[in-house]
Structures are given as C-alpha cells and as structure tokens.
Design an enzyme around this catalytic site. Structure first.
Site, PDB file in Angstrom:
ATOM      1  N   CYS A 127       0.839  -1.203   0.000  1.00  0.00           N
ATOM      2  CA  CYS A 127       0.000   0.000   0.000  1.00  0.00           C
ATOM      3  C   CYS A 127       0.873   1.253   0.000  1.00  0.00           C
ATOM      4  O   CYS A 127       2.009   1.241  -0.484  1.00  0.00           O
ATOM      5  CB  CYS A 127      -0.984  -0.030   1.166  1.00  0.00           C
ATOM      6  SG  CYS A 127      -2.406   1.090   0.915  1.00  0.00           S
ATOM      7  N   ASP A 196      -3.399   1.868   9.585  1.00  0.00           N
ATOM      8  CA  ASP A 196      -4.548   2.751   9.737  1.00  0.00           C
ATOM      9  C   ASP A 196      -5.015   2.777  11.180  1.00  0.00           C
ATOM     10  O   ASP A 196      -5.639   3.737  11.619  1.00  0.00           O
ATOM     11  CB  ASP A 196      -5.677   2.312   8.807  1.00  0.00           C
ATOM     12  CG  ASP A 196      -5.395   2.711   7.367  1.00  0.00           C
ATOM     13  OD1 ASP A 196      -5.896   3.761   6.951  1.00  0.00           O
ATOM     14  OD2 ASP A 196      -4.651   1.990   6.681  1.00  0.00           O
TER      15      ASP A 196
END
Length: 310
Positions: A127, A196
């Site tokens: 990512c 996150d």
C-alpha cells in the site's frame, strides 16, 4: 447543516481523493477550523452543537482509520471558553497546535525508523504510507543505499504511489503484483508497512493483504516493521470496542460493464496479529507491539469514551 469546507472535506475523504492517515487527520483538523470560523452560532451551546455535527459528518467517512477520530478528539478536546468568540479562538488554536505536532511527528518517526535499515538493504512495501516513506527517506539521507519490492496493492493500486515516491528518493524499485510477494520475500531484508489503526493488544489494522504478507514474512524470517504515529493508536480498544472494517464499493473490483453476475466482497483492511510484527515505530520511539498499551494510555488516557468527540 455543516459548512461547505466540512462537506467538501468529508466527500474527498470518503472518495479517497484524500488518503493516508496523517493526510486525512490534517484535512479533518482544517475542516474543523473552517467550521469554527464560519459558524453563525449565537450561544456557546449552539457553537458546540455545530462543532459536534461537523465532527460526526467527518467521522462517518472512513470508519477504520482511527487517525480521523483521534484528530477530532485532540482538536475538540482543546475547545475552551464561556463565549462563542473564545470557543472559536480555542478551536483554531488547537488546530494550529495539532498541525505543528503532526508535522514534527512524521519527521521524528522517520528518524527512528530509518535506523532499522542498513546500507544495501532491500525492503518490501504494501500500500502507501507516508510514515513508512519517512523511514526510508531518513535512511537515504543518512547515506544508505536501499532497494525495494513494491506491491501494487489492488484494487486501487496504491503501491504505484509508493513506487513513484521511492524512485524520487533514489531507491531502486521493482513493482510486483500482490500474489508475487511470497516469491520475492527471500530477497527482502525487511517488510515495511504503515497502519490505519493499532489496537491495544498490538494487532495492526492496515490495507487488506498486510496480514498475509506479515504471515509470509514470519515464515521466511523477514522482520516486519510497522510505521505508525501515535495518532494511529486506537484508544477505544482499551475499553474493548472493535475496529470496524470498512467495506469498499464493489465497482473498485468489478466494472459494472463487465458481464459477470457474481457477488463482490471488497474489505479495505485486515488485522495483522501482534505475533507477526517485530517492531512498531512511532515518533516517541520503537516499541514491541505488546508494549504499546502503555503508550496508548499515556497519549489518550484510560477512559477514551469520555473524551469529547468519541
């Protein structure tokens, strides 16, 4: 009714035009400052209601990324005053303080994380994480030569952003499809990812595919480093609250024009158990995942549900 700035920011966060935990947090803080400036409330109670409505509108956009509610918590937790002007001034000042802290945090984190790499090391990424990139940038600035295997990270291909940024830093980049990670892991010295959210038990919530990569890395004795500012610690997990895993639009996976009548599952995140993580790098230092609960309590207290904005 929220200000145009809040509505626009919420839309850009929800559509992932604004992405990355720190960037989302910064955008949300700026939107709260705009709401405070533009509120036409006549009483302190009405002003607080305006700010709460704005906070709720922002919070609902990305349920998994805890940087968003943490930013709201830190900004609105500093709201003080007995009049509308005083409350407005305190919110704007809290946003300025928050942004300054946010800017310093990433640089401090990068300095800590950069020390984990040696000259000639190869990292594998998944990512896109500005915290992870900060670690690489500090290593490169220290004169270390690095190379990287960068996973595409479908369906939105955030790995392409990482590949571009790493090339700008002078890193030798090889872009690989997600399913090739296990094949190339023996050539990697580190797996480097962002987060996150980080739970109180040290488990890491990150882009879907992180858990599989970390499990593979553990099997092949490749250390996994998670770069995560304390903004990404999830204080509500201290009280046993789960972290909601966001389900993204099926059209990210399957074009509506495709002639394929099947159900589509598109979870945005997965949970990597703490046992697969070697170190979590923060602006306050490097931690074993199981020790993060102490840092979380120090940063956010023992009663996160009592904080305004939760």
């Amino acid at each position: 009714m929220v200000s145009d700035a809040v509505a626009d920011t919420a839309e850009r966060i929800a559509s992932m035009e604004v992405r990355g935990a720190a960037t989302i947090a910064s955008a949300a803080a700026d939107a709260l400052a705009a709401e405070a400036r533009e509120s036409d409330a006549d009483t302190p109670a009405d002003f607080r209601e305006d700010m709460t409505t704005a906070a709720d509108r922002l919070r609902e956009t990305r349920p998994t990324a805890v940087s968003l509610p943490n930013a709201i918590r830190l900004v609105l937790g500093g709201m003080r005053g007995g009049s509308v002007p005083a409350l407005r001034e305190s919110v704007v000042a809290a946003v300025e303080d928050f942004r300054a802290e946010l800017d310093a945090a990433q640089d401090d984190l990068g300095a800590v994380g950069g020390r984990r790499f040696a000259d000639g090391d190869t990292v594998m990424t998944h990512c896109h994480s500005t915290d992870a990139l900060a670690c690489v940038e500090h290593a490169v600035d220290a004169g270390k030569s690095l190379s990287a295997y960068v996973k595409e990270t479908r369906p939105r291909k955030q790995g392409h952003i990482t590949a571009e940024r790493l090339r700008e830093l002078g890193v030798d980049v090889t872009l690989i499809v997600d399913s090739a990670a296990h094949h190339f892991l023996p050539e990697a010295d580190h797996v480097l990812v962002g987060a996150d959210a980080v739970r109180a038990d040290g488990a890491v919530v990150n882009k879907i595919g992180t858990a599989g990569l970390a499990a593979s890395a553990s099997e092949r004795d490749v250390p996994v480093t998670v770069a995560a500012q304390t903004l990404k610690l999830a204080p509500r997990t201290l009280a046993g609250h789960p972290i909601e895993i966001e389900e993204r639009d099926p059209t990210e996976v399957l074009d509506p024009d495709d002639d394929l009548d099947v159900a589509v599952a598109n979870p945005a995140f997965d949970v990597t158990p703490a046992r697969y993580v070697d170190a979590v790098v923060t602006e306050r230092g490097q931690y074993a995942p199981e020790s993060l609960v102490t840092l979380m309590r120090d940063r956010y207290g023992d009663r996160p549900d009592d904080v305004f904005g939760e």
